[in-house]
Design a protein around this motif. Sequence first.
Motif, PDB file in Angstrom:
ATOM      1  N   ASN A 100      12.401 -25.019 -38.302  1.00 26.82           N
ATOM      2  CA  ASN A 100      12.266 -23.627 -37.294  1.00 26.82           C
ATOM      3  C   ASN A 100      10.714 -23.006 -37.685  1.00 26.82           C
ATOM      4  O   ASN A 100      10.383 -22.394 -36.543  1.00 26.82           O
ATOM      5  N   SER A 101      10.124 -23.308 -38.797  1.00 31.87           N
ATOM      6  CA  SER A 101       8.784 -22.642 -39.006  1.00 31.87           C
ATOM      7  C   SER A 101       7.898 -23.425 -38.138  1.00 31.87           C
ATOM      8  O   SER A 101       6.910 -22.782 -37.655  1.00 31.87           O
ATOM      9  N   ASN A 103       8.645 -25.005 -35.186  1.00 33.65           N
ATOM     10  CA  ASN A 103       8.909 -24.283 -33.733  1.00 33.65           C
ATOM     11  C   ASN A 103       8.218 -23.117 -33.616  1.00 33.65           C
ATOM     12  O   ASN A 103       7.640 -22.775 -32.476  1.00 33.65           O
ATOM     13  N   SER A 104       8.339 -22.126 -34.635  1.00 34.63           N
ATOM     14  CA  SER A 104       7.592 -21.033 -34.410  1.00 34.63           C
ATOM     15  C   SER A 104       6.178 -20.720 -34.425  1.00 34.63           C
ATOM     16  O   SER A 104       5.651 -20.194 -33.535  1.00 34.63           O
TER      17      SER A 104
END
Length: 270
Positions: A100-101, A103-104
């Motif tokens: 998720n990190s 992707n962000s």
Amino acid sequence: MVFTSLEFLLIFLPIVLLLFYFFSKTKYTNTSLFILLSASLIFYGWWKWEYVFLLLISITTNYCFGRALLKYRKLWVIALGISFNIFLLGYFKYVDFLINSINSIFIASVPVQGILLPLAISFYTFQQIAYLIDIYRGETKQTKFSNYALFVCFFPQFIAGPIVHHKETVPQFENKGFPKWSKKDFFVGATIFAIGFNKKVIIADSIAIIANQVFDNLHPNEPSFFEAWCGAIAYSFQIYFDFSGYSDMAIGLARMFGIKLPINFHSPYK
């Protein structure tokens, strides 16, 4: 399954106690230890059976590392053992967080794995790391695999603690006088369990109603100064009595089986 659930109080615990004490009065006393170990795995598997295999892999691997450390006591062996445990914990706890990190930060679309965090993995991982360190320092000795497995997943303290060292419980499993029926241990344990049960159900769960009224209504209604402080103080008491209650129940349950666990904490808010 939790200590306050009806299936635990009315089905699981009475059956395990009856079987444990029945076989403790026969010549097959080792069966009592097997019953405790089996009950601990069932207790854990009640949540999700698939992760029982992960638990057994962790226990078996760390037991092998322990045997290797007794034979060699080399820095690379302890480093490898700790690395295995950290990797196992890190994979289940942080892989999706890292994805998720990424992707962000990089505006990417790496698929999230949807990994479900195994129950108590932090607890049994760090307990086994402590065991490897104790062996490396020469502070504990190797034991039978069944005793080691029970040390890791003994159901009274497996989920909520207290965290114990190998030398605090395994010698009790290996004691020639264990297991045996003790009226004193049973009633002392039942009393401690009852105290913990009341801390959790009557005090912590009642205070939670006050805390939840504040924290659940943060948006869109902002609490007043008085409400915010009431919620914060209530939550502080809630988590204290919740954790303290579970710890007391764990100590009481273990004592009912003739096992003495250490007190988890004295005054944590200090």
